[in-house]
Design a protein around this motif. Structure first.
Motif, PDB file in Angstrom:
ATOM      1  N   ARG A   7       0.842  -1.196   0.000  1.00 18.37           N
ATOM      2  CA  ARG A   7       0.000   0.000   0.000  1.00 18.37           C
ATOM      3  C   ARG A   7       0.874   1.242   0.000  1.00 18.37           C
ATOM      4  O   ARG A   7       1.853   1.318   0.716  1.00 18.37           O
ATOM      5  N   PRO A   8       0.502   2.227  -0.800  1.00 17.16           N
ATOM      6  CA  PRO A   8       1.295   3.462  -0.851  1.00 17.16           C
ATOM      7  C   PRO A   8       1.054   4.353   0.358  1.00 17.16           C
ATOM      8  O   PRO A   8       0.114   4.149   1.120  1.00 17.16           O
ATOM      9  N   MET A   9       1.923   5.340   0.504  1.00 17.71           N
ATOM     10  CA  MET A   9       1.746   6.366   1.516  1.00 17.71           C
ATOM     11  C   MET A   9       0.356   6.969   1.296  1.00 17.71           C
ATOM     12  O   MET A   9      -0.063   7.166   0.154  1.00 17.71           O
ATOM     13  N   PRO A  10      -0.388   7.260   2.360  1.00 23.57           N
ATOM     14  CA  PRO A  10      -1.741   7.794   2.165  1.00 23.57           C
ATOM     15  C   PRO A  10      -1.714   9.159   1.492  1.00 23.57           C
ATOM     16  O   PRO A  10      -0.702   9.859   1.501  1.00 23.57           O
ATOM     17  N   ASP A  11      -2.856   9.520   0.924  1.00 25.76           N
ATOM     18  CA  ASP A  11      -2.996  10.861   0.366  1.00 25.76           C
ATOM     19  C   ASP A  11      -2.904  11.875   1.497  1.00 25.76           C
ATOM     20  O   ASP A  11      -3.251  11.580   2.645  1.00 25.76           O
ATOM     21  N   ILE A  12      -2.467  13.070   1.167  1.00 25.71           N
ATOM     22  CA  ILE A  12      -2.407  14.137   2.161  1.00 25.71           C
ATOM     23  C   ILE A  12      -3.836  14.412   2.614  1.00 25.71           C
ATOM     24  O   ILE A  12      -4.722  14.666   1.791  1.00 25.71           O
ATOM     25  N   THR A  20       7.370  19.039   4.324  1.00 28.06           N
ATOM     26  CA  THR A  20       8.750  19.517   4.307  1.00 28.06           C
ATOM     27  C   THR A  20       9.656  18.367   3.882  1.00 28.06           C
ATOM     28  O   THR A  20       9.771  17.382   4.606  1.00 28.06           O
ATOM     29  N   PRO A  21      10.303  18.461   2.711  1.00 25.78           N
ATOM     30  CA  PRO A  21      11.232  17.402   2.305  1.00 25.78           C
ATOM     31  C   PRO A  21      12.609  17.637   2.931  1.00 25.78           C
ATOM     32  O   PRO A  21      13.072  18.773   3.021  1.00 25.78           O
ATOM     33  N   LEU A  22      13.229  16.574   3.394  1.00 26.04           N
ATOM     34  CA  LEU A  22      14.579  16.642   3.953  1.00 26.04           C
ATOM     35  C   LEU A  22      15.370  15.431   3.492  1.00 26.04           C
ATOM     36  O   LEU A  22      14.827  14.341   3.363  1.00 26.04           O
ATOM     37  N   ILE A  23      16.663  15.634   3.279  1.00 30.49           N
ATOM     38  CA  ILE A  23      17.571  14.531   2.968  1.00 30.49           C
ATOM     39  C   ILE A  23      18.451  14.307   4.192  1.00 30.49           C
ATOM     40  O   ILE A  23      19.020  15.255   4.731  1.00 30.49           O
ATOM     41  N   ASP A  83      18.560   8.943   2.959  1.00 36.42           N
ATOM     42  CA  ASP A  83      17.105   8.806   2.867  1.00 36.42           C
ATOM     43  C   ASP A  83      16.474  10.167   2.597  1.00 36.42           C
ATOM     44  O   ASP A  83      16.897  11.179   3.145  1.00 36.42           O
ATOM     45  N   VAL A  84      15.469  10.164   1.750  1.00 30.64           N
ATOM     46  CA  VAL A  84      14.681  11.367   1.513  1.00 30.64           C
ATOM     47  C   VAL A  84      13.420  11.223   2.353  1.00 30.64           C
ATOM     48  O   VAL A  84      12.686  10.240   2.227  1.00 30.64           O
ATOM     49  N   LEU A  85      13.220  12.194   3.233  1.00 30.69           N
ATOM     50  CA  LEU A  85      12.091  12.160   4.152  1.00 30.69           C
ATOM     51  C   LEU A  85      11.067  13.226   3.781  1.00 30.69           C
ATOM     52  O   LEU A  85      11.423  14.295   3.288  1.00 30.69           O
ATOM     53  N   SER A  86       9.815  12.930   4.037  1.00 29.90           N
ATOM     54  CA  SER A  86       8.733  13.911   3.919  1.00 29.90           C
ATOM     55  C   SER A  86       8.149  14.082   5.301  1.00 29.90           C
ATOM     56  O   SER A  86       7.665  13.114   5.897  1.00 29.90           O
ATOM     57  N   ILE A  87       8.215  15.301   5.817  1.00 26.36           N
ATOM     58  CA  ILE A  87       7.651  15.571   7.131  1.00 26.36           C
ATOM     59  C   ILE A  87       6.320  16.282   6.933  1.00 26.36           C
ATOM     60  O   ILE A  87       6.266  17.354   6.333  1.00 26.36           O
ATOM     61  N   ARG A 107       9.511   7.994   5.100  1.00 27.82           N
ATOM     62  CA  ARG A 107      10.658   7.718   4.232  1.00 27.82           C
ATOM     63  C   ARG A 107      10.088   7.493   2.842  1.00 27.82           C
ATOM     64  O   ARG A 107       9.262   6.600   2.630  1.00 27.82           O
ATOM     65  N   GLN A 108      10.511   8.319   1.887  1.00 24.00           N
ATOM     66  CA  GLN A 108       9.908   8.285   0.554  1.00 24.00           C
ATOM     67  C   GLN A 108      10.213   7.012  -0.223  1.00 24.00           C
ATOM     68  O   GLN A 108       9.368   6.528  -0.963  1.00 24.00           O
ATOM     69  N   SER A 109      11.407   6.453  -0.065  1.00 18.87           N
ATOM     70  CA  SER A 109      11.816   5.319  -0.908  1.00 18.87           C
ATOM     71  C   SER A 109      10.901   4.111  -0.767  1.00 18.87           C
ATOM     72  O   SER A 109      10.655   3.410  -1.748  1.00 18.87           O
ATOM     73  N   ASP A 110      10.398   3.852   0.426  1.00 18.93           N
ATOM     74  CA  ASP A 110       9.509   2.710   0.622  1.00 18.93           C
ATOM     75  C   ASP A 110       8.180   3.105   1.275  1.00 18.93           C
ATOM     76  O   ASP A 110       7.415   2.247   1.693  1.00 18.93           O
TER      77      ASP A 110
END
Length: 156
Positions: A7-12, A20-23, A83-87, A107-110
């Motif tokens: 299952r993908p990350m849920p919709d916003i 906020t994207p962070l590496i 890792d690329v993170l979405s907060i 974590r965006q990758s998975d």
């Protein structure tokens, strides 16, 4: 909850949520080669300021003053260098002199939820004492409420 396989990350969940994207940087790592738990609070600080700035309620050189009264984080999975993170940051509750924000770190990758957090901010007067928030700030925060993001996910 963490990602359920397939299952993908849920919709916003709402329009007022700030992403906020962070590496993950080398300096974010601890001796175990994953992100130090203390660094997550830096990530939350960054996303909190971006959220309030996006709402037009905070400026880097402005006179708006609030203090962090409470900050909690539940760690659900590790994160590593690169890792690329979405907060996800959302306004959860608004009072007369304080407001609550909630956060999810993905974590965006998975598409795994790796941490969830909650903070309480208190508005301060010129003497650094709790005071009523200015009406425009309270109205702006109230208009940005997003209660669809849970305060904390249940423990597994």
């Amino acid at each position: 909850m963490s990602k359920i396989k397939g299952r993908p990350m849920p919709d916003i969940p709402c329009a007022h949520l700030t992403v906020t994207p962070l590496i993950v940087r080398p300096r974010d790592m601890d001796a175990d080669r994953n992100v130090s738990n203390a660094v997550y609070f830096e990530y939350l600080h960054q996303s909190r300021l971006e959220h309030l700035a996006r709402l037009g309620l905070w400026k880097p050189r402005g006179s708006q003053v609030f203090a962090l009264a409470e900050n909690t984080c539940r760690y659900l999975a590790p994160s590593f260098y690169g890792d690329v993170l979405s907060i996800w940051t959302a306004t959860h509750a608004v009072g007369q002199s304080s407001f609550q924000l909630v956060y999810q770190i993905w974590r965006q990758s998975d598409e795994t939820l790796i941490a969830a957090a909650h903070s309480v901010q208190v508005w301060l007067d010129g003497n650094q004492q709790s005071t009523l928030m200015p009406v425009p700030v309270q109205e702006g925060l109230t208009a940005s409420l997003c209660t669809d993001l849970p305060k904390m996910p249940p423990r597994n």
